[in-house]
Design an enzyme around this catalytic site. Structure first.
Site, PDB file in Angstrom:
ATOM      1  N   ARG A  22      -7.716  -3.019   9.456  1.00 42.62           N
ATOM      2  CA  ARG A  22      -6.831  -3.960  10.169  1.00 42.62           C
ATOM      3  C   ARG A  22      -7.486  -4.512  11.425  1.00 42.62           C
ATOM      4  NH1 ARG A  22      -2.646  -3.511   6.791  1.00 42.62           N
ATOM      5  NH2 ARG A  22      -1.989  -1.413   6.224  1.00 42.62           N
TER       6      ARG A  22
ATOM      7  N   ASP B 144       1.686  -1.079  11.958  1.00 36.58           N
ATOM      8  CA  ASP B 144       0.365  -1.517  11.476  1.00 36.58           C
ATOM      9  C   ASP B 144       0.042  -2.953  11.890  1.00 36.58           C
ATOM     10  OD1 ASP B 144      -0.158   0.918  10.280  1.00 36.58           O
ATOM     11  OD2 ASP B 144       0.694   0.324   8.355  1.00 36.58           O
TER      12      ASP B 144
ATOM     13  N   ARG C 268      -8.971  12.308  12.179  1.00 41.02           N
ATOM     14  CA  ARG C 268      -7.536  12.111  12.457  1.00 41.02           C
ATOM     15  C   ARG C 268      -6.758  13.431  12.452  1.00 41.02           C
ATOM     16  NH1 ARG C 268      -5.461   7.057   9.057  1.00 41.02           N
ATOM     17  NH2 ARG C 268      -3.690   7.323  10.471  1.00 41.02           N
TER      18      ARG C 268
ATOM     19  N   SER D 250       6.737   9.159  12.364  1.00 43.06           N
ATOM     20  CA  SER D 250       5.699   9.046  11.328  1.00 43.06           C
ATOM     21  C   SER D 250       6.286   9.194   9.935  1.00 43.06           C
ATOM     22  CB  SER D 250       4.622  10.111  11.548  1.00 43.06           C
ATOM     23  OG  SER D 250       3.791  10.168  10.402  1.00 43.06           O
TER      24      SER D 250
ATOM     25  N   LYS E  49       0.834  -1.209   0.000  1.00 46.17           N
ATOM     26  CA  LYS E  49       0.000   0.000   0.000  1.00 46.17           C
ATOM     27  C   LYS E  49       0.866   1.255   0.000  1.00 46.17           C
ATOM     28  CE  LYS E  49      -2.990   0.571   3.509  1.00 46.17           C
ATOM     29  NZ  LYS E  49      -2.691   1.840   4.207  1.00 46.17           N
TER      30      LYS E  49
ATOM     31  N   ARG F 201      -6.401   2.065  17.851  1.00 46.85           N
ATOM     32  CA  ARG F 201      -6.256   0.605  17.687  1.00 46.85           C
ATOM     33  C   ARG F 201      -6.052  -0.126  19.003  1.00 46.85           C
ATOM     34  NH1 ARG F 201      -3.127   0.507  11.784  1.00 46.85           N
ATOM     35  NH2 ARG F 201      -5.093   0.434  10.622  1.00 46.85           N
TER      36      ARG F 201
ATOM     37  N   ARG G 166       2.807   5.958  -3.307  1.00 43.26           N
ATOM     38  CA  ARG G 166       3.965   6.751  -3.734  1.00 43.26           C
ATOM     39  C   ARG G 166       4.221   6.617  -5.234  1.00 43.26           C
ATOM     40  NH1 ARG G 166       4.227   5.594   1.519  1.00 43.26           N
ATOM     41  NH2 ARG G 166       5.505   6.792   2.981  1.00 43.26           N
TER      42      ARG G 166
ATOM     43  N   GLN H 124       4.507   9.196   7.364  1.00 40.65           N
ATOM     44  CA  GLN H 124       3.605  10.070   6.598  1.00 40.65           C
ATOM     45  C   GLN H 124       4.022  11.523   6.751  1.00 40.65           C
ATOM     46  OE1 GLN H 124      -0.364   9.118   7.902  1.00 40.65           O
ATOM     47  NE2 GLN H 124      -0.316   7.078   7.006  1.00 40.65           N
TER      48      GLN H 124
END
Ligand code: S3P
Length: 448
Positions: free
Chosen positions: A403, A327, A129, A174, A28, A358, A33, A176
């Site tokens: 997930r 993850d 988020r 992170s 993913k 989570r 990307r 991201q």
């Protein structure tokens, strides 16, 4: 509720033995990307093995909205005709990134240093988020954002007319955030420097180099110092997306807890910034081997072979491993329930701000299944019951989190009573073939 329709109630029950070969979908992170870098190159990038999950399809649509041509062949190859660094057009529609934090954060970075505006939104999960972690560093380049309270989506980003390069230390582990800054740095003149204290997945750095950007990484006392020279001409690439180690986690973990199982999961990238789960499972005594180890496209790759492991033991998962398996904690907590003894997982604050909280989502479902969980702001402990002793028999809430959904379905394959899920719809964001792939190997999963 599922993100794109009515809830799909699902149930899994005692299964197996799981046997066969699990060809999991493309990675993913690399899929997102590939599309964005293709859109920022001049000419045609081709992508084979792209993950065709909803998250990535939303990014493909966004790249079209910014002016790139994105098409899929009948044979599954994707063609991206890019507009070049700084060449994004202003979209005439709201960019809906669905469930994908990676999609929205990387795309915001990629447009932040162009003189255009765009409005971003997502589903109920994404719109909760935190985005300030991305918009704060992007503001340093000269862009502006207006969003809801606490920096949440929907949000409009007005790109910088005259961007300046940035020197930024990422305050949370992170990839991201790091990647958003690096994507913005592509269209800033001079050198953008990003420092991360803890190494996170390095696909952005590797792929920028692959597309011809000048980018270096240096390990220093301060952490990893990444230096990008702005305004490169990116050259289109032919990309073969490796299979996703995060998706591979589900058939691997299922095989470890379902009696008699023996499953092969071929061609999985074992990039050290992604593979923490597999080392953790081996530390717990899992019968998990790396076969046919090799290098592909500069990345370590192996075929994973997982067999039923009745004597798993709980361990202390090293905090320094967290980023490399962030993850995978939900499905690890399932395996830990079937191990003997405690599995303590420290240093995992980031789990609270994923597609769901989570820790809370897993703890609620595991407790309802008869497993004792302790948790704090940045840690949790699973008190494993040992093989054969986990009751199940509950309905778990997915919270729009793929997930969480897949982890509980894996759990139900080895519990005494079936495990029900309020909504399996979100699985399509990252692993659309999950049900058939697991079913073909002997898993009992059904839609109610
Ligand atoms: C991702 C980074 C991780 C991960 C996500 C994909 C990426 O998030 O949880 O699924 O592709 O960069 P953070 O960087 O926010 O930890």
């Amino acid at each position: 509720m599922s993100s794109h329709g009515d809830p799909i109630q699902m149930q899994s029950k005692a299964s197996g033995p799981l046997q066969g070969t699990a060809h999991v979908p493309g990675d993913k992170s690399i899929s997102h990307r590939s599309l964005i870098l293709g859109a920022l190159s001049v000419g045609e990038t081709t992508i084979k093995g792209l993950l065709e999950g909803q998250d990535v399809l939303d990014t493909a649509k966004a790249m079209q909205a910014f002016g790139a041509q994105v098409e899929r062949d009948d044979d599954g190859t994707w063609h991206v005709n890019g507009v070049g660094v700084g060449g994004f057009a202003e979209p005439d529609q709201v960019i809906d990134c669905g469930n994908s934090g990676t999609g929205v954060r990387l795309i915001m970075g990629a447009m932040a240093t162009s003189p255009i505006s765009a409005t971003f939104t997502g589903d109920a999960s994404l719109n909760k988020r935190p985005m300030a972690r991305v918009t704060d560093p992007l503001a340093l380049f000269g862009c502006q954002t207006v969003g809801r309270s606490e920096g949440r989506l929907p949000m409009t980003l007005v790109g910088a007319d005259d961007p300046v390069p940035v020197n930024y230390t990422v305050p949370v582990p992170s990839a991201q955030v790091k990647s958003a800054v690096l994507f913005a740095g592509l269209n800033a003149p001079g050198q953008t420097i990003v420092i991360e204290k803890e190494a996170t997945r390095d696909h952005t750095e590797r792929m920028f180099a692959g597309f011809g950007a000048e980018i270096t990484t240096e390990e220093t006392n301060e952490g990893r110092v990444i230096t990008l020279t702005g305004q490169p001409e990116l050259t289109p690439q032919h990309i073969e997306v490796p299979r996703d180690p995060s998706s591979a986690a589900f058939p691997v973990c299922a095989a470890l807890i379902v009696p008699g199982s023996d499953v092969l999961v071929p061609n999985i990238g074992l990039n050290p910034t992604r593979a923490g789960l597999y080392f953790t499972l081996r530390d717990m005594g899992a019968d998990l081997t790396f076969e046919n180890e090799r290098e592909e496209g500069g990345e370590p790759v192996a075929d994973l072979r997982a067999r039923f492991s009745p004597d798993l033991v709980g361990i202390e998962v090293p905090a320094h491993r967290a980023a490399s398996m962030i993850d995978e904690y939900p499905v690890l907590s399932v395996v830990a329930s079937f191990a003997k003894g405690e599995t303590h997982m420290p240093g995992v604050k980031e789990l609270r701000v994923k597609e769901s909280d989570r820790i809370a989502a897993m703890a609620d479902g595991l407790r309802a299944a008869g497993v004792t969980i302790d948790d704090g702001p940045d840690w949790w402990t699973v008190h494993g019951l040992g093989h054969g002793n986990v009751r199940g028999g509950m309905t778990a809430a997915t919270h729009l989190d793929h997930r969480i959904a897949m982890s509980f379905l894996v759990m139900g394959m080895a519990t005494q009573q079936p495990v029900t899920l309020d909504d399996g719809g979100p699985i399509a964001t990252s692993f659309p073939i999950f049900e058939t792939l697991m079913g073909d190997m002997g898993a009992h999963i059904e839609r109610l």
